[in-house]
Write a protein that holds these residues in place. Structure first.
Motif, mmCIF file in Angstrom:
data_model
loop_
_atom_site.group_PDB
_atom_site.id
_atom_site.type_symbol
_atom_site.label_atom_id
_atom_site.label_comp_id
_atom_site.label_asym_id
_atom_site.label_seq_id
_atom_site.Cartn_x
_atom_site.Cartn_y
_atom_site.Cartn_z
ATOM 1 N N UNK A 137 0.824 -1.208 0.000
ATOM 2 C CA UNK A 137 0.000 0.000 0.000
ATOM 3 C C UNK A 137 0.862 1.264 0.000
ATOM 4 N N UNK A 138 2.024 1.209 0.644
ATOM 5 C CA UNK A 138 2.917 2.359 0.608
ATOM 6 C C UNK A 138 3.438 2.629 -0.789
ATOM 7 N N UNK A 139 3.734 1.559 -1.524
ATOM 8 C CA UNK A 139 4.180 1.723 -2.905
ATOM 9 C C UNK A 139 3.078 2.324 -3.761
ATOM 10 N N UNK A 140 1.858 1.837 -3.586
ATOM 11 C CA UNK A 140 0.748 2.366 -4.385
ATOM 12 C C UNK A 140 0.510 3.841 -4.076
ATOM 13 N N UNK A 141 0.620 4.201 -2.817
ATOM 14 C CA UNK A 141 0.451 5.595 -2.429
ATOM 15 C C UNK A 141 1.500 6.481 -3.090
ATOM 16 N N UNK A 142 2.761 6.036 -3.018
ATOM 17 C CA UNK A 142 3.833 6.831 -3.627
ATOM 18 C C UNK A 142 3.750 6.826 -5.152
ATOM 19 N N UNK A 143 3.272 5.734 -5.734
ATOM 20 C CA UNK A 143 3.117 5.692 -7.186
ATOM 21 C C UNK A 143 2.058 6.683 -7.641
ATOM 22 N N UNK B 103 1.205 9.453 -6.067
ATOM 23 C CA UNK B 103 1.791 10.784 -5.927
ATOM 24 C C UNK B 103 2.777 11.082 -7.048
ATOM 25 N N UNK B 104 3.557 10.084 -7.432
ATOM 26 C CA UNK B 104 4.504 10.278 -8.518
ATOM 27 C C UNK B 104 3.815 10.527 -9.848
ATOM 28 N N UNK B 105 2.730 9.810 -10.111
ATOM 29 C CA UNK B 105 1.984 10.031 -11.347
ATOM 30 C C UNK B 105 1.361 11.425 -11.370
ATOM 31 N N UNK B 106 0.899 11.864 -10.231
ATOM 32 C CA UNK B 106 0.307 13.198 -10.182
ATOM 33 C C UNK B 106 1.375 14.265 -10.422
ATOM 34 N N UNK B 107 2.552 14.039 -9.885
ATOM 35 C CA UNK B 107 3.614 15.037 -10.017
ATOM 36 C C UNK B 107 4.269 14.981 -11.401
ATOM 37 N N UNK C 52 3.346 13.281 -14.321
ATOM 38 C CA UNK C 52 2.501 13.344 -15.517
ATOM 39 C C UNK C 52 1.408 14.393 -15.432
ATOM 40 N N UNK C 53 1.259 14.994 -14.289
ATOM 41 C CA UNK C 53 0.237 16.012 -14.133
ATOM 42 C C UNK C 53 -1.182 15.462 -14.106
ATOM 43 N N UNK C 54 -1.331 14.213 -13.676
ATOM 44 C CA UNK C 54 -2.661 13.607 -13.615
ATOM 45 C C UNK C 54 -3.381 14.057 -12.357
ATOM 46 N N UNK C 55 -4.705 14.047 -12.388
ATOM 47 C CA UNK C 55 -5.432 14.291 -11.150
ATOM 48 C C UNK C 55 -5.518 12.983 -10.368
ATOM 49 N N UNK D 238 -5.165 7.123 -9.792
ATOM 50 C CA UNK D 238 -5.696 5.920 -9.146
ATOM 51 C C UNK D 238 -6.079 4.852 -10.142
ATOM 52 N N UNK D 239 -6.608 5.264 -11.290
ATOM 53 C CA UNK D 239 -6.955 4.298 -12.335
ATOM 54 C C UNK D 239 -5.711 3.655 -12.936
ATOM 55 N N UNK D 240 -4.603 4.373 -12.972
ATOM 56 C CA UNK D 240 -3.356 3.814 -13.487
ATOM 57 C C UNK D 240 -2.835 2.695 -12.582
ATOM 58 N N UNK D 241 -2.945 2.842 -11.273
ATOM 59 C CA UNK D 241 -2.379 1.849 -10.356
ATOM 60 C C UNK D 241 -3.393 0.791 -9.936
ATOM 61 N N UNK D 242 -4.618 0.884 -10.409
ATOM 62 C CA UNK D 242 -5.639 -0.097 -10.041
ATOM 63 C C UNK D 242 -5.256 -1.526 -10.414
ATOM 64 N N UNK D 243 -4.681 -1.795 -11.593
ATOM 65 C CA UNK D 243 -4.281 -3.180 -11.884
ATOM 66 C C UNK D 243 -3.230 -3.731 -10.918
ATOM 67 N N UNK D 244 -2.330 -2.870 -10.432
ATOM 68 C CA UNK D 244 -1.322 -3.346 -9.482
ATOM 69 C C UNK D 244 -1.953 -3.735 -8.151
ATOM 70 N N UNK D 245 -3.058 -3.116 -7.797
ATOM 71 C CA UNK D 245 -3.745 -3.473 -6.557
ATOM 72 C C UNK D 245 -4.689 -4.641 -6.765
ATOM 73 N N UNK D 246 -5.219 -4.812 -7.964
ATOM 74 C CA UNK D 246 -6.221 -5.847 -8.217
ATOM 75 C C UNK D 246 -5.602 -7.236 -8.322
#
Length: 73
Positions: A2-8, A10-14, A16-19, A24-32
Motif C-alpha cells: 500500500x505504501x508503494x501504491x500511495x507513492x506511485x 503521488x509520482x503520477x500526479x507530479x 505526468x500532471x494527472x489528477x 488511481x486508475x493507473x495503479x488499479x491493476x497493481x492493486x487488483x
C-alpha cells in the motif's frame, strides 16, 4: 504494497500532471492482481498447511514438517 501504491499515485500526479482519479486508475491493476490471487492461494494452504521459512543457506523448506504431538502432562 500500500505504501508503494500511495507513492506511485503521488509520482503520477507530479510527473505526468494527472489528477487523483486518473492516477488511481493507473495503479488499479497493481492493486487488483494480489487481491484476485488471495482466494486461489488459500486452497493449497488450507490443504497442506503453511510451510516454515528457514534461514539461508537452506532457503525455503518445501516439505511439510511434522511436529510431535504435545503431551498433556
Amino acid at each position: 504494497m500500500s505504501g508503494f501504491l500511495f507513492l506511485a499515485v503521488l509520482g503520477l500526479q507530479d510527473a505526468r500532471g494527472l489528477d487523483a482519479w486518473q492516477a488511481g486508475c493507473y495503479v488499479l491493476p497493481m492493486a487488483a492482481v494480489p487481491i484476485a490471487n488471495l482466494p486461489p492461494a488459500g486452497d493449497p494452504t488450507a490443504a497442506c498447511g503453511n510451510f516454515p521459512n528457514s534461514y539461508p543457506p537452506v532457503g525455503l523448506t518445501w516439505h511439510r514438517v511434522d511436529r510431535p504431538a504435545k503431551s498433556s502432562g
